[in-house]
Design an enzyme around this catalytic site. Structure first.
Site, mmCIF file in Angstrom:
data_model
loop_
_atom_site.group_PDB
_atom_site.id
_atom_site.type_symbol
_atom_site.label_atom_id
_atom_site.label_comp_id
_atom_site.label_asym_id
_atom_site.label_seq_id
_atom_site.Cartn_x
_atom_site.Cartn_y
_atom_site.Cartn_z
ATOM 1 N N GLU A 89 0.828 -1.203 0.000
ATOM 2 C CA GLU A 89 0.000 0.000 0.000
ATOM 3 C C GLU A 89 0.863 1.255 0.000
ATOM 4 O OE1 GLU A 89 -1.825 0.067 4.068
ATOM 5 O OE2 GLU A 89 -0.199 1.487 4.281
ATOM 6 N N CYS A 102 3.147 8.572 1.339
ATOM 7 C CA CYS A 102 3.635 7.642 2.353
ATOM 8 C C CYS A 102 3.971 6.311 1.670
ATOM 9 C CB CYS A 102 2.531 7.472 3.392
ATOM 10 S SG CYS A 102 2.929 6.295 4.661
ATOM 11 N N CYS A 109 6.831 -6.945 7.928
ATOM 12 C CA CYS A 109 7.873 -6.341 8.768
ATOM 13 C C CYS A 109 8.307 -7.355 9.808
ATOM 14 C CB CYS A 109 7.331 -5.089 9.450
ATOM 15 S SG CYS A 109 8.568 -4.227 10.432
ATOM 16 N N CYS A 113 6.207 -5.135 16.342
ATOM 17 C CA CYS A 113 5.521 -4.292 17.324
ATOM 18 C C CYS A 113 4.123 -4.865 17.572
ATOM 19 C CB CYS A 113 5.421 -2.856 16.819
ATOM 20 S SG CYS A 113 7.033 -2.164 16.440
ATOM 21 N N CYS A 116 0.903 -3.264 15.847
ATOM 22 C CA CYS A 116 0.950 -2.943 14.422
ATOM 23 C C CYS A 116 0.547 -4.126 13.554
ATOM 24 C CB CYS A 116 2.355 -2.487 14.062
ATOM 25 S SG CYS A 116 2.578 -2.204 12.298
ATOM 26 N N CYS A 334 -1.559 4.755 7.546
ATOM 27 C CA CYS A 334 -0.446 4.464 6.671
ATOM 28 C C CYS A 334 0.533 3.635 7.516
ATOM 29 C CB CYS A 334 0.099 5.837 6.301
ATOM 30 S SG CYS A 334 1.708 5.932 5.669
HETATM 31 N N1 SAH Z 1 8.567 0.743 10.616
HETATM 32 C C1 SAH Z 1 8.651 2.148 10.696
HETATM 33 C C2 SAH Z 1 7.792 2.868 9.680
HETATM 34 C C3 SAH Z 1 6.443 2.294 9.396
HETATM 35 S S1 SAH Z 1 5.296 2.340 10.737
HETATM 36 C C4 SAH Z 1 8.309 2.617 12.096
HETATM 37 O O1 SAH Z 1 7.849 1.816 12.904
HETATM 38 O O2 SAH Z 1 8.565 3.784 12.378
HETATM 39 C C5 SAH Z 1 4.835 4.047 10.697
HETATM 40 C C6 SAH Z 1 4.193 4.549 11.981
HETATM 41 O O3 SAH Z 1 2.874 3.978 12.124
HETATM 42 C C7 SAH Z 1 4.968 4.190 13.238
HETATM 43 O O4 SAH Z 1 5.190 5.362 14.014
HETATM 44 C C8 SAH Z 1 4.034 3.247 13.961
HETATM 45 O O5 SAH Z 1 4.221 3.354 15.361
HETATM 46 C C9 SAH Z 1 2.665 3.732 13.500
HETATM 47 N N2 SAH Z 1 1.582 2.765 13.632
HETATM 48 C C10 SAH Z 1 1.617 1.435 13.451
HETATM 49 N N3 SAH Z 1 0.394 0.889 13.675
HETATM 50 C C11 SAH Z 1 -0.429 1.921 13.980
HETATM 51 C C12 SAH Z 1 -1.802 2.017 14.297
HETATM 52 N N4 SAH Z 1 -2.586 0.951 14.336
HETATM 53 N N5 SAH Z 1 -2.323 3.239 14.557
HETATM 54 C C13 SAH Z 1 -1.571 4.339 14.500
HETATM 55 N N6 SAH Z 1 -0.259 4.312 14.186
HETATM 56 C C14 SAH Z 1 0.308 3.114 13.939
HETATM 57 FE FE1 SF4 Z 2 7.315 -2.734 11.657
HETATM 58 FE FE2 SF4 Z 2 4.902 -1.858 12.320
HETATM 59 FE FE3 SF4 Z 2 6.831 -1.828 14.134
HETATM 60 FE FE4 SF4 Z 2 6.937 -0.091 12.071
HETATM 61 S S1 SF4 Z 2 5.400 -0.159 13.695
HETATM 62 S S2 SF4 Z 2 8.595 -1.384 12.866
HETATM 63 S S3 SF4 Z 2 6.012 -1.363 10.463
HETATM 64 S S4 SF4 Z 2 5.977 -3.668 13.173
#
Ligand code: SAH
Ligand code: SF4
Length: 347
Positions: A89, A102, A109, A113, A116, A334
């Site tokens: 996406e 974005c 990944c 986390c 996520c 995103c």
């Molecule tokens: N992997 C990188 C970039 C992609 S994630 C990172 O973690 O920074 C981009 C952002 O989306 C991160 O700050 C992450 O904490 C946030 N994110 C992930 N899942 C989310 C959710 N369900 N709601 C809001 N933000 C989210």
């Molecule tokens: Fe990976 Fe999601 Fe953690 Fe970003 S927030 S590092 S995309 S698992």
């Protein structure tokens, strides 16, 4: 068949010479692709017909195929299929006076986390430089206004795909490529300390904007949300960021996803403020209300709590912004979708 966006200008000049074409023809082709967004070699009218045929046989411009486009009031989500059948996406966000794109850097990944959705299926594979660039080219072709801002906040951990990211960035900021300003390109990382140090040493990467997903006010909460904190402790992360060689007028963006009753309490705001306040000129903070996912047990806090959190941080003289997107509410943040889910959505 090669993807033309996987070459730098120098590489393409050499490649052309190997094919018996003059090197300067590579400059012409780059101009067609990145400035005029042309993807059909037959339309590159300043090339001899014979050359256009050779190029059509040897190269392709696009590596991705658009399979879906979801329009919301302040953003458009594009879903693309890769050559090997995976879905990724890309989200175009309409900001007050500009567009921000974005981009995804990986399929899935590996960072894991807990909050996520991208993490659920683990890492499928890295995206290639041309797959990163193609997200830009295809979206730019679809909209009239020039896209000047790019953030790597889609699927994946960009710093875990370091070399491909570096090459894509090089093509993005080169005058013969997308010609974007380094100051308008941002990389968001979960805080991989060794990779951030590597970024600090790299003459290209240390010029772009760095965003770090902090998401917790202390080691205990951070470890429970982001298991990589065990090996990348919060204290060391902050130290690494404070030492990051930025000019004094640039700030690192700390992203903090606010999750109800997990990291959004008043005391969390005070802890976070105390952690950051000594370095307040180095950082700005972005508060992102959590976007719930049906397969994950986390919730979004009420907006009053988001603003209360912001006010506490402000009382410590920190620069804090709240990011709320209507589009993101409609179809997911995103950077929080996963390839399998996308596939189901499309069925
Ligand atoms: N992997 C990188 C970039 C992609 S994630 C990172 O973690 O920074 C981009 C952002 O989306 C991160 O700050 C992450 O904490 C946030 N994110 C992930 N899942 C989310 C959710 N369900 N709601 C809001 N933000 C989210
Ligand atoms: Fe990976 Fe999601 Fe953690 Fe970003 S927030 S590092 S995309 S698992």
């Amino acid at each position: 068949m090669g993807f033309i966006t996987s070459y730098t200008l120098q590489e393409l000049r050499e490649k052309f010479e190997g094919l018996g074409l003059e090197a300067y023809r590579a400059n012409q082709v780059m101009n067609w692709i990145y400035k005029r967004l042309e993807s059909n070699f037959q339309n590159m009218t300043d090339l001899p017909k014979k050359y256009r045929e050779i190029l059509s046989e040897k190269f392709k411009v696009h590596t991705l195929e658009q399979v879906e486009k979801v329009i919301a009031s302040d953003s458009i989500k594009y879903i693309f299929r890769t050559w090997d059948g995976h879905l990724i996406e890309t989200v175009l966000i309409f900001e007050r006076d500009h567009l921000t794109l974005c981009l995804s850097s990986q399929i899935g990944c590996a960072v894991g986390c807990k909050f996520c959705a991208t993490a659920i299926d683990g890492l499928v594979r890295n995206l290639s430089p041309s797959e990163m660039l193609d997200q830009y080219l295809l979206v730019q072709k679809d909209v009239d206004q020039r896209i000047r801002n790019v953030v790597f906040m889609g699927m994946g951990e960009p710093l875990a795909n370091f070399e491909n990211l570096k090459k894509a960035l090089y093509i993005m900021i080169s005058p013969w490529g997308l010609d974007l300003s380094k100051r308008r390109v941002s990389i968001s990382t979960s805080g991989l300390i060794a990779q951030i140090k590597k970024m600090a040493q790299d003459p290209l990467l240390r010029e772009v904007n760095l965003a770090v997903s902090l998401n917790a006010p202390n080691q205990y909460i951070r470890e429970s949300l982001m298991p990589i904190s065990k090996t990348n402790p919060l204290e060391d992360l902050i130290k690494t960021l404070v030492e990051f060689p930025y000019p004094t007028d640039r700030r690192i963006m700390l992203e903090y996803v606010l999750i109800k009753d997990v990291n959004d309490r008043e005391k969390d705001a005070h802890f976070l403020a105390k952690l950051i306040a000594p370095y307040r000129r180095k950082f700005k903070i972005n508060l992102i209300p959590y976007n719930p996912d049906p397969s994950l047990p986390f919730e979004r806090p009420p907006l009053e709590r988001v603003y209360a959190f912001q006010n506490i941080l402000r009382s410590y003289n920190l620069s804090v912004f709240v990011r709320i997107s209507k589009g993101i509410e409609v179809f997911g943040a995103c950077g929080q979708l996963r390839s399998k889910r996308l596939a189901i959505m499309l069925k």
